[in-house]
Design a protein around this motif. Structure first.
Motif, PDB file in Angstrom:
ATOM      1  N   MET A   1       1.065  -0.892   0.093  1.00 41.20           N
ATOM      2  CA  MET A   1      -0.092   0.083  -0.084  1.00 41.20           C
ATOM      3  C   MET A   1       0.788   1.186   0.022  1.00 41.20           C
ATOM      4  N   GLU A   2       1.851   1.073   0.505  1.00 40.57           N
ATOM      5  CA  GLU A   2       3.289   1.947   0.502  1.00 40.57           C
ATOM      6  C   GLU A   2       3.444   2.604  -0.604  1.00 40.57           C
ATOM      7  N   ILE A   3       3.656   1.349  -1.826  1.00 37.14           N
ATOM      8  CA  ILE A   3       3.999   1.851  -2.760  1.00 37.14           C
ATOM      9  C   ILE A   3       3.257   3.021  -3.847  1.00 37.14           C
ATOM     10  N   LEU A   4       1.944   2.674  -2.956  1.00 37.09           N
ATOM     11  CA  LEU A   4       0.888   3.280  -4.016  1.00 37.09           C
ATOM     12  C   LEU A   4       0.839   5.799  -3.793  1.00 37.09           C
ATOM     13  N   LEU A   5       1.412   5.784  -2.108  1.00 36.54           N
ATOM     14  CA  LEU A   5       1.726   6.974  -1.816  1.00 36.54           C
ATOM     15  C   LEU A   5       2.261   7.849  -3.158  1.00 36.54           C
ATOM     16  N   TRP A   6       2.713   7.848  -4.021  1.00 35.63           N
ATOM     17  CA  TRP A   6       3.565   8.420  -5.430  1.00 35.63           C
ATOM     18  C   TRP A   6       2.771   9.262  -5.933  1.00 35.63           C
ATOM     19  N   LEU A   7       1.491   8.203  -5.886  1.00 33.50           N
ATOM     20  CA  LEU A   7       0.035   8.021  -6.868  1.00 33.50           C
ATOM     21  C   LEU A   7      -0.735  10.169  -5.832  1.00 33.50           C
ATOM     22  N   ALA A   8      -0.748   9.982  -4.675  1.00 29.49           N
ATOM     23  CA  ALA A   8      -1.022  11.193  -4.055  1.00 29.49           C
ATOM     24  C   ALA A   8      -1.155  12.155  -5.090  1.00 29.49           C
ATOM     25  N   PRO A   9      -0.011  12.838  -5.080  1.00 30.51           N
ATOM     26  CA  PRO A   9       0.079  14.629  -5.165  1.00 30.51           C
ATOM     27  C   PRO A   9      -0.743  14.246  -6.863  1.00 30.51           C
TER      28      PRO A   9
END
Length: 86
Positions: A1-9
């Motif tokens: 799940m942490e790997i998808l945090l780059w999609l937040a911006p």
């Protein structure tokens, strides 16, 4: 799940852009009366253009189909009336 945090911006920017576009494009924003718009259009179409800006129609050119066609008769014929592949 942490790997998808780059999609937040990118997600935040997309949502903000969608909200802004929906706010700018809402009904009634910058709208003018239909009769006024028709009157303006009529004036603009009736206005005479200066002599230097008139558009002239370009001469009709022979439109190429992109297919090369050999003439059925010509200097390349064999003389006996039959056509041969080269």
């Amino acid at each position: 799940m942490e790997i998808l945090l780059w999609l937040a911006p990118a997600l935040v920017v997309t949502v903000v852009a969608m909200v802004w576009v929906s706010w700018v494009g809402r009904d009634g924003h910058g709208e003018i009366d239909r009769d006024v718009a028709v009157e303006r259009l009529g004036k603009a179409l009736a206005k005479e253009l200066p002599a230097g800006t008139r558009r002239t129609t370009s001469p009709a050119r022979d439109r190429s189909t992109g297919i090369a066609v050999r003439p059925s008769h010509g200097s390349a014929s064999t003389g006996d009336g039959t056509r041969r592949a080269s």
